[in-house]
Design a protein around this motif. Sequence first.
Motif, mmCIF file in Angstrom:
data_model
loop_
_atom_site.group_PDB
_atom_site.id
_atom_site.type_symbol
_atom_site.label_atom_id
_atom_site.label_comp_id
_atom_site.label_asym_id
_atom_site.label_seq_id
_atom_site.Cartn_x
_atom_site.Cartn_y
_atom_site.Cartn_z
ATOM 1 N N VAL A 288 1.147 4.535 14.085
ATOM 2 C CA VAL A 288 -0.188 4.028 13.725
ATOM 3 C C VAL A 288 -0.331 3.957 12.210
ATOM 4 C CG1 VAL A 288 -2.651 4.561 13.731
ATOM 5 C CG2 VAL A 288 -1.329 4.835 15.823
ATOM 6 N N LEU A 289 0.059 5.031 11.516
ATOM 7 C CA LEU A 289 -0.148 5.052 10.061
ATOM 8 C C LEU A 289 0.776 4.050 9.361
ATOM 9 C CD1 LEU A 289 -0.802 8.852 9.447
ATOM 10 C CD2 LEU A 289 -2.456 6.995 9.681
ATOM 11 N N GLN A 290 2.015 3.899 9.852
ATOM 12 C CA GLN A 290 2.902 2.891 9.249
ATOM 13 C C GLN A 290 2.353 1.487 9.427
ATOM 14 O OE1 GLN A 290 7.044 3.243 10.503
ATOM 15 N NE2 GLN A 290 6.948 5.439 10.130
ATOM 16 N N SER A 291 1.665 1.258 10.542
ATOM 17 C CA SER A 291 1.153 -0.099 10.800
ATOM 18 C C SER A 291 0.081 -0.492 9.789
ATOM 19 C CB SER A 291 0.596 -0.191 12.226
ATOM 20 O OG SER A 291 -0.676 0.432 12.293
ATOM 21 N N LEU A 292 -0.453 0.468 9.024
ATOM 22 C CA LEU A 292 -1.485 0.140 8.022
ATOM 23 C C LEU A 292 -0.890 -0.499 6.780
ATOM 24 C CD1 LEU A 292 -3.607 3.423 8.269
ATOM 25 C CD2 LEU A 292 -3.910 1.279 9.537
ATOM 26 N N GLY A 293 0.428 -0.427 6.634
ATOM 27 C CA GLY A 293 1.084 -1.059 5.491
ATOM 28 C C GLY A 293 0.972 -0.213 4.228
ATOM 29 N N PRO A 294 1.494 -0.745 3.095
ATOM 30 C CA PRO A 294 1.528 0.046 1.866
ATOM 31 C C PRO A 294 0.154 0.198 1.224
ATOM 32 C CG PRO A 294 2.454 -2.137 1.502
ATOM 33 C CD PRO A 294 2.145 -2.036 2.965
ATOM 34 N N ASP A 295 -0.038 1.358 0.550
ATOM 35 C CA ASP A 295 -1.200 1.600 -0.318
ATOM 36 C C ASP A 295 -2.553 1.477 0.394
ATOM 37 O OD1 ASP A 295 0.569 2.036 -2.443
ATOM 38 O OD2 ASP A 295 0.711 -0.135 -2.793
ATOM 39 N N ALA A 296 -2.588 1.859 1.655
ATOM 40 C CA ALA A 296 -3.867 1.855 2.382
ATOM 41 C C ALA A 296 -4.593 3.178 2.138
ATOM 42 C CB ALA A 296 -3.622 1.657 3.867
ATOM 43 N N ILE B 174 4.049 9.795 0.449
ATOM 44 C CA ILE B 174 5.233 9.506 -0.369
ATOM 45 C C ILE B 174 5.834 8.155 0.006
ATOM 46 C CG2 ILE B 174 7.621 10.254 -0.812
ATOM 47 C CD1 ILE B 174 6.488 13.168 -0.388
ATOM 48 N N ASN B 175 5.938 7.877 1.312
ATOM 49 C CA ASN B 175 6.692 6.693 1.747
ATOM 50 C C ASN B 175 5.907 5.389 1.685
ATOM 51 O OD1 ASN B 175 8.952 8.181 2.220
ATOM 52 N ND2 ASN B 175 8.551 8.462 4.397
ATOM 53 N N GLN B 176 4.601 5.452 1.848
ATOM 54 C CA GLN B 176 3.839 4.193 1.881
ATOM 55 C C GLN B 176 2.611 4.246 0.989
ATOM 56 O OE1 GLN B 176 3.050 4.917 6.372
ATOM 57 N NE2 GLN B 176 1.213 3.833 5.740
ATOM 58 N N GLY B 177 2.488 5.285 0.185
ATOM 59 C CA GLY B 177 1.356 5.370 -0.747
ATOM 60 C C GLY B 177 0.019 5.555 -0.056
ATOM 61 N N ASN C 85 -10.302 -0.592 0.608
ATOM 62 C CA ASN C 85 -9.035 -0.649 1.363
ATOM 63 C C ASN C 85 -8.955 0.434 2.452
ATOM 64 O OD1 ASN C 85 -8.845 1.479 -0.450
ATOM 65 N ND2 ASN C 85 -6.625 1.272 -0.715
ATOM 66 N N THR C 86 -10.115 0.915 2.919
ATOM 67 C CA THR C 86 -10.113 1.895 4.020
ATOM 68 C C THR C 86 -9.812 1.159 5.327
ATOM 69 O OG1 THR C 86 -11.747 3.224 2.855
ATOM 70 C CG2 THR C 86 -11.415 3.704 5.195
ATOM 71 N N LYS C 87 -8.662 1.472 5.915
ATOM 72 C CA LYS C 87 -8.235 0.717 7.097
ATOM 73 C C LYS C 87 -8.429 1.488 8.396
ATOM 74 C CE LYS C 87 -5.195 -2.459 4.865
ATOM 75 N NZ LYS C 87 -3.826 -2.860 4.596
ATOM 76 N N LEU C 88 -8.663 2.801 8.283
ATOM 77 C CA LEU C 88 -8.711 3.596 9.505
ATOM 78 C C LEU C 88 -9.576 4.829 9.287
ATOM 79 C CD1 LEU C 88 -7.106 3.775 12.351
ATOM 80 C CD2 LEU C 88 -5.748 5.531 11.209
ATOM 81 N N VAL C 89 -10.304 5.207 10.341
ATOM 82 C CA VAL C 89 -10.975 6.509 10.361
ATOM 83 C C VAL C 89 -10.305 7.325 11.469
ATOM 84 C CG1 VAL C 89 -13.143 7.752 10.696
ATOM 85 C CG2 VAL C 89 -13.138 5.513 9.562
ATOM 86 N N TRP C 90 -9.749 8.478 11.100
ATOM 87 C CA TRP C 90 -9.008 9.301 12.068
ATOM 88 C C TRP C 90 -9.906 10.460 12.497
ATOM 89 C CZ3 TRP C 90 -3.611 8.695 13.352
ATOM 90 C CH2 TRP C 90 -3.147 9.662 14.250
#
Length: 239
Positions: A104-112, A134-137, A160-165
Motif C-alpha cells: 500500500v505505501l509503495q503504491s503512493l509513489g515517491p515523496d508522498a 529512506i526508500n521512497q521519501g 501531497n497527503t495521499k493516505l490517512v492510516w
Amino acid sequence: MSPILLNGDAPKTNGHAAKKHYDGFGTRAIHAGSEPNPLTGAVIPPISLSTTYKQDAIGVHKGFEYSRSGNPNRDALEEALAAVEAGGAQALAFSSGSATTATVLQSLGPDAHIVSVNDVYGGTFRYMTKVAKINQGLETTFVDLENADDDTIVAAFRPNTKLVWIETPTNPTLRLIDLQRVAKLAHAHPSQPLVLVDNTFMSPFYQSPLLQGADIVVHSLTKEAALPAERHWRGSEPI
Ligand SMILES: *Cc1c(COP(=O)(O)O)cnc(C)c1O
C-alpha cells in the motif's frame, strides 16, 4: 496471508464463474469462494500446487497463467474475504500483514505524505518511519486521531497527503477512533487522501470500515485465526 480490501463497485468477473450472492455472514464465510469443484464435485477446494498453467496461445488460458499473478486457492481466499468484509468489492491476499503495508505505501509513489494514528502497530510504524522514509521519501505525520479536535486533524493534511492510516482498536492499547469523523475530514480536504483502516483487531465480523467511509481495509490474518471461537451467534447473525 493478509488482504487489502477495496471499496467501490465489484469488478467484472475475470473469466471465472460469476460470483454468487449470499445474505448471512456465516454463509458467506463458509461458501463464498468455495463452490463445489465443477470437475470433481469436491466441496473443499483442492490445493493447487502448479506454478505455471497451459496456454493454448500467448494469453489464451483458463484464467491462470502463473501462480505469482493468480492461483485458484488464493482467488478463493480473496473472494471469501471480499464477501465477509461488508462493502468489499475486491480483496488481494499477500504473504503477511506487513507485506500488505509495504504494498500500500509503495503504491503512493515517491515523496508522498501520509497522516497516521499516533498509536499504530509497531511493525507499521517502523515500516513508515524507517523503510518507506529512506526508500521512497515518505513523510508521516502522527496524530492522536482519538482525542484531537477537527482543526488539529485538518491542520496535519498537506497538498501531497495521499493516505490517512487508521487502526482501531489499536494494538495493543485499544484506542478507539471515530471512523466516520476522520473519513469525512479526509475526503473533504482538497488533497483527497484515501482512508485506510487496519481492521485486524475487530475483524469483519464486528466492524465494517468500508461502510463507515473507508476506502481500503487491511488485516493481518495471523491474528484473526483465533477469532471465530470467540464469536457469539443469535440465529444467523452475530450478537
Ligand atoms: C500483526 C499486525 C500487523 C502485521 O501483520 P503480520 O502478519 O505480522 O505482518 C499489522 N497490523 C496489526 C494491527 C497487527 O496486529
